[in-house]
Scaffold this motif. Structure first.
Motif, PDB file in Angstrom:
ATOM      1  N   ASP A   1     -10.723  -7.865   2.189  1.00 24.11           N
ATOM      2  CA  ASP A   1      -9.764  -6.755   2.098  1.00 24.11           C
ATOM      3  C   ASP A   1      -9.537  -6.260   0.676  1.00 24.11           C
ATOM      4  O   ASP A   1      -9.563  -5.056   0.419  1.00 24.11           O
TER       5      ASP A   1
ATOM      6  N   ARG B   1      -6.346  -3.887  11.715  1.00 17.90           N
ATOM      7  CA  ARG B   1      -5.792  -5.241  11.568  1.00 17.90           C
ATOM      8  C   ARG B   1      -6.523  -6.029  10.504  1.00 17.90           C
ATOM      9  O   ARG B   1      -7.046  -7.099  10.741  1.00 17.90           O
ATOM     10  N   ARG B   2      -6.517  -5.480   9.311  1.00 21.35           N
ATOM     11  CA  ARG B   2      -7.192  -6.098   8.187  1.00 21.35           C
ATOM     12  C   ARG B   2      -6.372  -7.240   7.604  1.00 21.35           C
ATOM     13  O   ARG B   2      -6.917  -8.119   6.976  1.00 21.35           O
TER      14      ARG B   2
ATOM     15  N   TYR C   1     -10.526  -2.520  -0.499  1.00 33.98           N
ATOM     16  CA  TYR C   1      -9.481  -1.599  -0.926  1.00 33.98           C
ATOM     17  C   TYR C   1      -9.716  -1.144  -2.371  1.00 33.98           C
ATOM     18  O   TYR C   1      -9.552   0.034  -2.693  1.00 33.98           O
TER      19      TYR C   1
ATOM     20  N   ARG D   1     -10.646  -3.746  14.162  1.00 34.71           N
ATOM     21  CA  ARG D   1     -10.944  -4.331  12.847  1.00 34.71           C
ATOM     22  C   ARG D   1     -10.367  -3.486  11.717  1.00 34.71           C
ATOM     23  O   ARG D   1      -9.922  -4.014  10.696  1.00 34.71           O
ATOM     24  N   ALA D   2     -10.372  -2.179  11.875  1.00 37.75           N
ATOM     25  CA  ALA D   2      -9.870  -1.290  10.823  1.00 37.75           C
ATOM     26  C   ALA D   2      -8.351  -1.350  10.711  1.00 37.75           C
ATOM     27  O   ALA D   2      -7.805  -1.281   9.610  1.00 37.75           O
TER      28      ALA D   2
ATOM     29  N   ALA E   1      -4.944  -1.201   3.127  1.00 39.18           N
ATOM     30  CA  ALA E   1      -6.273  -0.939   3.689  1.00 39.18           C
ATOM     31  C   ALA E   1      -6.164  -0.450   5.126  1.00 39.18           C
ATOM     32  O   ALA E   1      -6.866   0.481   5.532  1.00 39.18           O
ATOM     33  N   ASP E   2      -5.261  -1.072   5.905  1.00 44.00           N
ATOM     34  CA  ASP E   2      -5.049  -0.650   7.298  1.00 44.00           C
ATOM     35  C   ASP E   2      -4.736   0.837   7.381  1.00 44.00           C
ATOM     36  O   ASP E   2      -5.227   1.532   8.271  1.00 44.00           O
TER      37      ASP E   2
ATOM     38  N   LEU F   1      -8.150   2.740   6.565  1.00 39.37           N
ATOM     39  CA  LEU F   1      -9.258   2.448   7.467  1.00 39.37           C
ATOM     40  C   LEU F   1      -8.940   2.773   8.924  1.00 39.37           C
ATOM     41  O   LEU F   1      -9.780   3.346   9.626  1.00 39.37           O
TER      42      LEU F   1
ATOM     43  N   LEU G   1     -16.670  -3.132   6.638  1.00 41.69           N
ATOM     44  CA  LEU G   1     -15.498  -3.863   7.128  1.00 41.69           C
ATOM     45  C   LEU G   1     -15.679  -5.383   7.068  1.00 41.69           C
ATOM     46  O   LEU G   1     -14.705  -6.119   7.197  1.00 41.69           O
TER      47      LEU G   1
END
Length: 97
Positions: free
Chosen positions: A55, A18-19, A59, A15-16, A24-25, A28, A51
């Motif tokens: 996004d 593949r935002r 962010y 999840r972190a 953000a990726d 995270l 999460l």
């Protein structure tokens, strides 16, 4: 660590990373990879809750463009911001402004 914990950590990492929002990726994903194993179950809950937010909002809170709404765990957000500061520098130190 139990199989359930490993599954939870793998799901968090997925999840972190593949935002759908690359900036953000890049904060995270590495944060989860480096710190999730040391987080308490309550901190993992807070991270999972964080999460769940969109996004762009998430962010914005991480780079301090916007204040998070009430109910967002500020301790985990602070940990993300500290991680951001140690790993990434933003052009012109644009934060909160």
């Amino acid at each position: 660590m139990s199989i359930h914990d490993e599954t939870r950590l793998k799901r968090l990492s997925f999840r972190a990373w593949r935002r759908g929002f690359r900036e953000a990726d890049l904060i995270l994903g590495p944060f989860v990879d480096e710190h999730a194993r040391q987080l308490s179950p309550q901190e993992l809950d807070a991270l999972e809750d964080l999460l769940a937010h969109p996004d762009q909002d998430l962010y914005g809170w991480i780079v301090e463009r916007e204040a998070p709404p009430p109910g967002v765990d500020l301790a985990i957000l602070t940990a993300l911001r500290q991680f951001r500061d140690t790993v990434h520098t933003l052009p012109g130190a644009v934060r909160g402004g």
